[in-house]
Every structure is written in C-alpha cells, then in structure tokens.
Design a protein around this motif. Sequence first.
Motif, mmCIF file in Angstrom:
data_model
loop_
_atom_site.group_PDB
_atom_site.id
_atom_site.type_symbol
_atom_site.label_atom_id
_atom_site.label_comp_id
_atom_site.label_asym_id
_atom_site.label_seq_id
_atom_site.Cartn_x
_atom_site.Cartn_y
_atom_site.Cartn_z
ATOM 1 N N ALA A 99 0.703 -1.168 -0.112
ATOM 2 C CA ALA A 99 -0.070 -0.073 0.141
ATOM 3 C C ALA A 99 0.939 1.440 -0.283
ATOM 4 O O ALA A 99 1.912 1.352 0.675
ATOM 5 N N LEU A 100 0.607 2.203 -0.789
ATOM 6 C CA LEU A 100 1.432 3.392 -0.952
ATOM 7 C C LEU A 100 0.424 4.305 0.168
ATOM 8 O O LEU A 100 -0.699 4.571 0.237
ATOM 9 N N GLN A 101 1.245 4.917 1.061
ATOM 10 C CA GLN A 101 0.697 5.719 2.170
ATOM 11 C C GLN A 101 0.906 7.072 1.686
ATOM 12 O O GLN A 101 1.919 7.460 1.251
ATOM 13 N N ILE A 102 -0.315 7.827 1.767
ATOM 14 C CA ILE A 102 0.020 9.276 1.676
ATOM 15 C C ILE A 102 -0.621 9.982 2.771
ATOM 16 O O ILE A 102 -1.722 10.056 3.027
ATOM 17 N N LEU A 103 0.241 10.933 3.383
ATOM 18 C CA LEU A 103 -0.145 11.492 4.711
ATOM 19 C C LEU A 103 0.277 13.078 4.406
ATOM 20 O O LEU A 103 1.197 13.454 4.019
ATOM 21 N N GLU A 104 -0.739 13.842 5.110
ATOM 22 C CA GLU A 104 -0.620 15.442 5.118
ATOM 23 C C GLU A 104 0.671 15.306 6.142
ATOM 24 O O GLU A 104 0.601 14.775 7.184
ATOM 25 N N VAL A 105 1.249 16.300 6.016
ATOM 26 C CA VAL A 105 2.507 16.543 6.890
ATOM 27 C C VAL A 105 2.514 18.363 7.235
ATOM 28 O O VAL A 105 2.582 18.959 6.492
ATOM 29 N N PRO A 106 2.427 18.136 8.670
ATOM 30 C CA PRO A 106 1.974 19.944 9.151
ATOM 31 C C PRO A 106 3.417 20.355 9.461
ATOM 32 O O PRO A 106 3.812 20.668 10.385
ATOM 33 N N ILE A 107 4.077 20.520 8.067
ATOM 34 C CA ILE A 107 5.537 21.150 8.000
ATOM 35 C C ILE A 107 5.575 22.247 7.259
ATOM 36 O O ILE A 107 5.150 22.208 6.269
ATOM 37 N N LEU A 108 6.215 23.263 7.702
ATOM 38 C CA LEU A 108 6.215 24.516 6.918
ATOM 39 C C LEU A 108 7.460 24.169 6.139
ATOM 40 O O LEU A 108 8.501 24.194 6.621
ATOM 41 N N LEU A 109 7.474 24.103 4.593
ATOM 42 C CA LEU A 109 8.375 23.829 3.788
ATOM 43 C C LEU A 109 8.386 25.104 2.877
ATOM 44 O O LEU A 109 7.383 25.316 2.142
ATOM 45 N N PRO A 110 9.804 25.708 2.876
ATOM 46 C CA PRO A 110 9.678 26.790 1.948
ATOM 47 C C PRO A 110 9.466 26.528 0.605
ATOM 48 O O PRO A 110 9.856 25.359 0.054
ATOM 49 N N GLY A 111 8.426 27.250 0.031
ATOM 50 C CA GLY A 111 8.331 26.626 -1.775
ATOM 51 C C GLY A 111 7.157 26.004 -1.737
ATOM 52 O O GLY A 111 6.851 25.412 -2.844
ATOM 53 N N ALA A 112 6.547 25.450 -0.587
ATOM 54 C CA ALA A 112 5.460 24.592 -0.714
ATOM 55 C C ALA A 112 4.370 25.125 0.374
ATOM 56 O O ALA A 112 4.657 25.170 1.625
ATOM 57 N N PRO A 113 3.200 25.300 0.027
ATOM 58 C CA PRO A 113 2.239 25.581 1.059
ATOM 59 C C PRO A 113 1.911 24.422 1.897
ATOM 60 O O PRO A 113 1.956 23.325 1.271
ATOM 61 N N PRO A 114 1.695 24.484 3.382
ATOM 62 C CA PRO A 114 1.732 23.451 4.138
ATOM 63 C C PRO A 114 0.403 22.605 3.824
ATOM 64 O O PRO A 114 0.577 21.249 3.837
ATOM 65 N N ALA A 115 -0.782 23.057 3.066
ATOM 66 C CA ALA A 115 -1.809 22.173 2.798
ATOM 67 C C ALA A 115 -1.401 21.255 1.665
ATOM 68 O O ALA A 115 -2.049 20.121 1.247
ATOM 69 N N GLU A 116 -0.383 21.381 0.805
ATOM 70 C CA GLU A 116 0.107 20.458 -0.207
ATOM 71 C C GLU A 116 1.107 19.825 -0.069
ATOM 72 O O GLU A 116 1.748 19.105 -0.715
ATOM 73 N N THR A 117 1.738 19.649 1.020
ATOM 74 C CA THR A 117 2.833 18.918 1.478
ATOM 75 C C THR A 117 2.635 17.589 1.840
ATOM 76 O O THR A 117 1.699 17.344 2.624
ATOM 77 N N ARG A 118 3.016 16.533 1.381
ATOM 78 C CA ARG A 118 2.601 15.106 1.910
ATOM 79 C C ARG A 118 3.904 14.275 2.141
ATOM 80 O O ARG A 118 4.805 14.575 1.436
ATOM 81 N N PHE A 119 3.770 13.146 2.906
ATOM 82 C CA PHE A 119 4.581 11.997 3.017
ATOM 83 C C PHE A 119 3.970 11.205 2.008
ATOM 84 O O PHE A 119 2.900 10.669 2.309
ATOM 85 N N ILE A 120 4.742 10.505 0.931
ATOM 86 C CA ILE A 120 4.273 9.531 0.482
ATOM 87 C C ILE A 120 5.269 8.286 0.658
ATOM 88 O O ILE A 120 6.574 8.416 0.948
ATOM 89 N N GLY A 121 5.016 7.007 0.874
ATOM 90 C CA GLY A 121 5.876 6.009 1.388
ATOM 91 C C GLY A 121 5.181 4.573 1.495
ATOM 92 O O GLY A 121 4.031 4.391 1.090
ATOM 93 N N LEU A 122 5.772 3.868 2.154
ATOM 94 C CA LEU A 122 5.289 2.459 2.348
ATOM 95 C C LEU A 122 6.183 1.766 3.733
ATOM 96 O O LEU A 122 7.151 2.399 4.221
ATOM 97 N N VAL A 123 5.633 0.730 4.266
ATOM 98 C CA VAL A 123 6.247 0.028 5.230
ATOM 99 C C VAL A 123 6.622 -1.139 4.522
ATOM 100 O O VAL A 123 6.001 -2.010 4.015
ATOM 101 N N THR A 124 7.950 -1.539 4.666
ATOM 102 C CA THR A 124 8.739 -2.720 3.995
ATOM 103 C C THR A 124 8.450 -3.980 4.488
ATOM 104 O O THR A 124 8.237 -4.000 5.693
ATOM 105 N N GLU A 125 8.740 -4.970 3.732
ATOM 106 C CA GLU A 125 8.646 -6.142 4.025
ATOM 107 C C GLU A 125 9.751 -7.042 4.107
ATOM 108 O O GLU A 125 9.950 -7.929 4.509
ATOM 109 N N LYS A 126 10.674 -6.347 3.292
ATOM 110 C CA LYS A 126 11.893 -6.859 3.156
ATOM 111 C C LYS A 126 13.158 -5.803 3.412
ATOM 112 O O LYS A 126 12.739 -4.622 3.385
#
Length: 154
Positions: A99-126
């Motif tokens: 499963a691809l995880q898409i999480l909102e991240v409440p972090i202020l990143l220069p050049g990106a509005p906070p509402a549009e910042t995401r963590f995308i990832g997975l939990v590995t099995e190997k």
Amino acid sequence: RRASLRCRVVDPHAVVDTDPQNFATLQVGIGLAGTAFISVFDSARVSPPGTRVGFLVAGDDEAAIPLTVAVGQQTTITTFLNGTEQDSTRPSADSPPLALQILEVPILLPGAPPAETRFIGLVTEKEFDEVRLDFGGAVNLLNSLRVFSLCTGA
C-alpha cells in the motif's frame, strides 16, 4: 512531428543534502506517457523489514486535481537490496503491491504551502539499501513534483 516526452530531474542531490529547504523537481510532460525518477542508495547500512520509508513531497504547479489524488495515481515507490527489487507499490507478477501511504505533513516547507505537503511511502516487508520514487505514467495529472527529502523510520 514527434512529441518529446521531456521527462527530467532537476537538482537530484537536494533530496539528500542537509538543507531542508532544498528540493529536487521531477518533471514529466502533461498528458504524455513517461516517467521521471529519483533513487537514493545508502552504502553504509541495510534497513530492516518493517521500516517506514518514503519521501516528503509537494506539488509544483496549480493543478485542478488534488495533490493526494495525483501522487496516488502517478507515483510508485520501490526498494532494492544490492540492485535487486525488494518491495514496491507497483503490482508485479511475483507479488501483490504494498500500500502506498499518503499522509498530510504539518510542516512549513519553503516553496510549498503546508496544505500541499505530503509524505508518500510504504512500510517494507524486506530489507533494503536503496529507495526509488517514480513519478508519471500513461496519463499525467501533474507535470512536476517537488521532492524535499527521503525519510526512514520505524
């Protein structure tokens, strides 16, 4: 005339530098088949199974479709060990996709509005020593994606 796919990565080193304000940009042609990718290899250690791994990303343009939908449809994360594919969010003949995880991240990143910042990832099995993010596909909803950093953890 032949259409150019115009897929490229701008500033790929920014994903692994120590400045959290820096980012790489993955660019693909709007509506064209094609992908851009970035891969990060850790020669110092192998991460164990059960590791959460992914990228901190933000959209790079004004898209009519929400970033969460676009990255969910346009991104694949794959891990490797010594160059051999281990886990992926892409379906394969050998194993079902993780499963691809898409999480909102409440972090202020220069050049990106906070509402549009995401963590995308997975939990590995190997275990793995490399992570690759592919952006794009047969129908591209966004034409670019800012990639701020690779994140790993339990």
